[in-house]
Design an enzyme around this catalytic site. Structure first.
Site, mmCIF file in Angstrom:
data_model
loop_
_atom_site.group_PDB
_atom_site.id
_atom_site.type_symbol
_atom_site.label_atom_id
_atom_site.label_comp_id
_atom_site.label_asym_id
_atom_site.label_seq_id
_atom_site.Cartn_x
_atom_site.Cartn_y
_atom_site.Cartn_z
ATOM 1 N N ASP A 30 0.840 -1.189 0.000
ATOM 2 C CA ASP A 30 0.000 0.000 0.000
ATOM 3 C C ASP A 30 0.879 1.244 0.000
ATOM 4 O O ASP A 30 1.680 1.458 0.905
ATOM 5 C CB ASP A 30 -0.916 0.010 1.231
ATOM 6 C CG ASP A 30 -2.103 0.943 1.061
ATOM 7 O OD1 ASP A 30 -1.878 2.112 0.707
ATOM 8 O OD2 ASP A 30 -3.250 0.509 1.286
ATOM 9 N N SER A 80 -7.045 4.377 -1.554
ATOM 10 C CA SER A 80 -6.821 2.926 -1.469
ATOM 11 C C SER A 80 -8.088 2.102 -1.645
ATOM 12 O O SER A 80 -8.004 0.902 -1.882
ATOM 13 C CB SER A 80 -6.179 2.578 -0.121
ATOM 14 O OG SER A 80 -4.893 3.127 -0.030
ATOM 15 N N HIS A 141 -9.855 -2.789 6.716
ATOM 16 C CA HIS A 141 -9.336 -1.571 6.099
ATOM 17 C C HIS A 141 -9.616 -1.624 4.597
ATOM 18 O O HIS A 141 -10.096 -2.622 4.076
ATOM 19 C CB HIS A 141 -7.834 -1.445 6.388
ATOM 20 C CG HIS A 141 -7.335 -0.037 6.385
ATOM 21 N ND1 HIS A 141 -6.525 0.454 5.380
ATOM 22 C CD2 HIS A 141 -7.544 1.001 7.245
ATOM 23 C CE1 HIS A 141 -6.241 1.727 5.630
ATOM 24 N NE2 HIS A 141 -6.845 2.081 6.751
ATOM 25 N N THR A 143 -7.947 -1.916 1.663
ATOM 26 C CA THR A 143 -7.443 -2.955 0.760
ATOM 27 C C THR A 143 -8.125 -4.306 0.975
ATOM 28 O O THR A 143 -8.719 -4.853 0.038
ATOM 29 C CB THR A 143 -5.913 -3.090 0.891
ATOM 30 O OG1 THR A 143 -5.319 -1.860 0.470
ATOM 31 C CG2 THR A 143 -5.378 -4.231 0.058
ATOM 32 N N ASP A 306 2.121 2.703 3.521
ATOM 33 C CA ASP A 306 1.278 3.872 3.295
ATOM 34 C C ASP A 306 1.208 4.767 4.530
ATOM 35 O O ASP A 306 1.331 5.988 4.440
ATOM 36 C CB ASP A 306 -0.120 3.380 2.904
ATOM 37 C CG ASP A 306 -1.121 4.491 2.711
ATOM 38 O OD1 ASP A 306 -0.997 5.215 1.707
ATOM 39 O OD2 ASP A 306 -2.025 4.635 3.542
ATOM 40 N N HIS A 310 2.296 8.700 4.976
ATOM 41 C CA HIS A 310 1.316 9.716 5.382
ATOM 42 C C HIS A 310 1.825 10.531 6.572
ATOM 43 O O HIS A 310 1.554 11.731 6.681
ATOM 44 C CB HIS A 310 -0.018 9.066 5.754
ATOM 45 C CG HIS A 310 -0.905 8.779 4.587
ATOM 46 N ND1 HIS A 310 -1.246 9.737 3.646
ATOM 47 C CD2 HIS A 310 -1.550 7.648 4.199
ATOM 48 C CE1 HIS A 310 -2.054 9.200 2.738
ATOM 49 N NE2 HIS A 310 -2.248 7.933 3.049
ATOM 50 N N ASP A 347 -1.133 -0.005 -4.777
ATOM 51 C CA ASP A 347 -2.408 0.602 -5.144
ATOM 52 C C ASP A 347 -2.200 2.014 -5.679
ATOM 53 O O ASP A 347 -2.897 2.466 -6.568
ATOM 54 C CB ASP A 347 -3.376 0.607 -3.956
ATOM 55 C CG ASP A 347 -2.739 1.090 -2.660
ATOM 56 O OD1 ASP A 347 -1.530 1.368 -2.631
ATOM 57 O OD2 ASP A 347 -3.468 1.167 -1.647
ATOM 58 N N HIS A 348 -1.200 2.696 -5.147
ATOM 59 C CA HIS A 348 -0.904 4.078 -5.545
ATOM 60 C C HIS A 348 0.476 4.420 -5.020
ATOM 61 O O HIS A 348 1.087 3.653 -4.284
ATOM 62 C CB HIS A 348 -1.949 5.039 -4.956
ATOM 63 C CG HIS A 348 -2.066 4.912 -3.468
ATOM 64 N ND1 HIS A 348 -1.117 5.414 -2.598
ATOM 65 C CD2 HIS A 348 -2.992 4.302 -2.681
ATOM 66 C CE1 HIS A 348 -1.461 5.129 -1.350
ATOM 67 N NE2 HIS A 348 -2.589 4.443 -1.375
ATOM 68 N N HIS A 423 -1.173 11.016 -1.237
ATOM 69 C CA HIS A 423 -0.800 10.042 -2.261
ATOM 70 C C HIS A 423 -0.193 10.757 -3.459
ATOM 71 O O HIS A 423 -0.377 11.957 -3.653
ATOM 72 C CB HIS A 423 -2.024 9.260 -2.720
ATOM 73 C CG HIS A 423 -2.620 8.404 -1.650
ATOM 74 N ND1 HIS A 423 -3.853 7.809 -1.767
ATOM 75 C CD2 HIS A 423 -2.155 8.052 -0.421
ATOM 76 C CE1 HIS A 423 -4.119 7.115 -0.661
ATOM 77 N NE2 HIS A 423 -3.106 7.251 0.160
#
Length: 493
Positions: A30, A80, A141, A143, A306, A310, A347-348, A423
Site C-alpha cells: 500500500d 486505497s 481496512h 485494501t 502507506d 502519510h 495501489d498508488h 498520495h
C-alpha cells in the site's frame, strides 16, 4: 559480465509459461510507488552491510514488469478503496468506495444495491479454491475489504462508524460483511479486533486502554460467533504470536488471527515476542491454504508502508517495504513458478522522493553531499512534496544537522505543510512471475490485473480457453510434481 549473464537469463524467457495457475498470490504494497521500491532496495542492501544500490529485492527477480494506471473514476490521484476495487474486482471505482461500481456514490447507502461487484477472492472460493487475507492493517481496512465487502464508505468499519440513516436503510458495516458475505474465508489475519466486539468490552491485550475497547453498538461478538460456527471445522482464533506459531497447520482448516485492536504496529516497533511479522503470517497462511488440491488465492497487504509515508516517517515506511519483500521471498520458497502466479504491485504512490546527488553507498536516510545554495543549510536526500515535515524555525527552514534525522520517527522535510502527506498520482509497477505472467506487460489500467489472474487460473467469467474444441484442457496443469517424482525414482533406481 553481469549484463551478459542477465542477457542469458532473459533469453530463457522466450519460452513462455502457459501452465494453468493452481495458486494465485497478490502482494499489495500500500503506497509502494517506484521511488519507495528503489529506496527499499537500497535499505535492504545496507541492512546487509552492502552499498545498497546493486541489491536485488525479491520482487526485482520477477521476470515480467508492467505499469498500472491508478486513477479512480472520479479522482486523478486515487485513494486505497477505489484502487482496491480495481485490482480485486476488475472494475475502476470512485474514491472511498469498496466492492461497488462507479455508479455508487460515496457515503450514500441507497446507491449500494445493484451496484455490487465481486472480487477475485470470491471467484476463487466459488471455484473450490481455499482463500486467504493477510494484512498489517486492520482486516476491515480499504485494501482487504474490497475482497469481500460492498460498501459505499471505506470508513464504515463497524456500525459505530456509520450514520443512523445508513443503518436504517439496511447498509452493513464492513466488519460484519467480513463474516457474512463470503462464508468460510479460510484464513484471515491482521488487526482490527475492536471492531468485532460489543461497545466498551475491554480488549484482551490492552484491558485498561479505553480506545482499544470494542466498538459495536449492535452488541454482537463477531469473533465468538465465528468460533461457534467453526468449532467442528478445525477453526482456530488467535490473537498473539505464540498462539499462532503453536498451531500445527496440518490440523487447521480455518484461521482467524486478530493481533491488534486496530492496525498492527510498525515492524520497527513490533514486539517480536508477542506480535507476528508479515513473513510469519504469510508462512502460516500458505501452509494452511496449500492443503487444498484445487489450490488457493491469497491476498497479502503490506499496508503500513502507506501509513509511514502519510506521517512523513520514511524510515517506518521503508522498513515496512523491506519486511514485505521478505514475505515475498518466503512465499517464493513455499510455492513453484510452475503452478503459482505471483503478482506484486501497489495501489498508488506517494509524494516521496530521494535525490540530491548523494554518493554511492550513502545511507538512504542520510544527507545530500552539499548544502543548499539558497539558504546555506544541509538537507536530507529523502524529502516529501507535502506533509507534516514542513517546519520553520524563526521564519526559515529548519537546519537538519541540529536534529536526529536518522530517528525511526523523524518526519522528513516537506515543501507544503499538511497534517497528513498525500498520495502520488503516477503509475505503479506490477511485478509478475508464474503461469501467464507475461500477460502483465506494457502499461495497463489497474483493473486489468484480476482479469489476468482469473484467466490464468481458469476462474471467473472468462474460461473458454480452458477447454479446447475437443473438450480437453487447453491450459495444461503444471507437471512439476510428476517431474519431481520421476526424478526421485530415477535417483533411487
Amino acid at each position: 559480465m553481469w549484463a551478459q549473464q542477465t542477457l542469458k537469463n532473459a533469453l530463457t524467457l522466450q519460452t513462455l509459461n502457459t501452465n494453468k495457475a493452481k495458486n494465485l498470490i497478490l502482494f499489495l504494497g500500500d503506497g509502494m510507488g517506484v521511488p519507495t521500491v528503489t529506496a527499499a532496495r537500497i535499505l535492504k542492501g545496507q541492512l546487509n552491510g552492502q552499498s545498497g544500490e546493486e541489491t536485488r529485492l525479491e520482487m526485482d527477480k520477477f521476470p515480467f514488469v508492467s505499469l498500472a494506471k491508478t486513477y479512480n473514476t472520479n479522482a486523478q490521484v486515487p485513494d486505497s478503496a477505489g484502487t482496491a476495487t480495481a485490482y480485486l474486482c476488475g472494475v475502476k471505482a470512485n474514491e472511498g468506495t469498496v466492492g461497488v461500481s462507479a455508479a455508487a456514490v460515496r457515503s450514500q447507502c441507497n446507491t449500494t444495491k445493484g451496484n455490487e461487484v465481486t472480487s477475485i477472492l470470491r471467484w476463487a472460493k466459488d471455484s473450490g479454491k481455499s482463500v486467504g487475507i493477510v494484512t498489517t492493517t486492520r482486516v476491515n481496512h480499504a485494501t482487504p475489504s474490497a475482497a469481500y465487502a460492498h460498501s459505499v464508505d471505506r470508513d464504515w468499519y463497524s456500525d459505530n462508524e456509520m450514520p443512523p440513516e445508513a443503518l436504517q436503510a439496511g447498509c452493513k458495516d464492513i466488519a460484519r460483511q467480513l463474516f457474512e458475505n463470503i462464508p468460510d474465508i479460510d484464513v484471515i489475519m491482521g488487526g482490527g479486533r475492536k471492531f468485532m466486539f460489543p461497545k466498551n468490552q475491554s480488549d484482551v491485550e490492552y484491558p485498561d486502554v479505553l480506545k482499544h475497547s470494542g466498538t459495536r453498538k449492535d452488541e454482537r461478538n463477531l469473533v465468538q460467533e465465528w468460533k461457534d460456527k467453526m468449532k467442528d471445522k478445525k477453526g482456530y482464533y488467535v490473537w498473539n504470536k505464540k498462539q499462532l506459531l503453536s498451531l500445527n497447520p496440518n490440523n487447521v482448516d480455518y484461521l482467524l488471527g486478530l493481533f491488534e485492536p486496530s492496525d498492527l504496529t510498525y515492524d520497527l516497533e513490533r514486539n517480536t515476542d508477542t506480535d507476528p511479522s508479515l513473513t510469519e503470517m504469510v508462512d502460516v497462511a500458505i501452509k494452511i491454504l496449500r492443503k487444498n488440491p484445487s489450490g488457493f488465492y491469497l491476498l497479502v497487504e503490506g499496508g503500513r508502508i502507506d501509513h509511514g509515508h502519510h506521517e512523513g516517517k520514511a524510515k517506518q515506511a521503508l522498513h515496512e517495504a523491506v519486511e514485505m519483500d521478505r514475505a515475498i521471498g518466503r512465499a517464493g520458497l513455499m510455492t513453484s513458478i510452475h503452478d503459482t502466479l505471483t503478482i506484486v504491485t501497489a495501489d498508488h504512490s506517494h509524494v516521496f522522493s530521494f535525490g540530491g546527488y548523494t554518493a554511492r553507498g550513502n545511507t538512504i536516510f542520510g544527507l545530500a553531499p552539499m548544502v543548499s545554495d539558497v539558504d546555506q543549510k544541509p538537507f536530507t536526500s529523502i524529502l516529501y512534496g507535502n506533509g507534516p515535515g514542513y517546519k520553520l524555525v524563526t521564519g526559515a527552514r529548519e537546519n537538519v544537522s541540529t536534529i536526529d534525522y536518522q530517528d525511526n520517527n523523524y518526519q522528513a522535510q516537506a515543501a507544503v505543510p499538511l497534517s497528513m502527506e498525500t498520495h502520488g498520482g503516477e503509475d505503479v509497477a506490477v511485478f509478475a512471475k508464474g503461469p501467464l505472467a507475461h500477460l502483465l506487460h506494457g502499461v495497463h489500467e489497474q483493473n486489468y490485473i484480476p482479469h489476468v489472474m482469473a484467466y490464468a487460473a481458469c476462474i471467473g467469467q472468462n474460461r473458454d480457453h480452458c477447454l479446447s474444441r475437443d473438450g480437453a484442457a487447453a491450459l495444461k496443469p503444471a507437471l512439476s510434481v510428476m517431474a519431481a517424482i520421476l526424478t526421485v525414482t530415477r535417483l533411487l533406481c
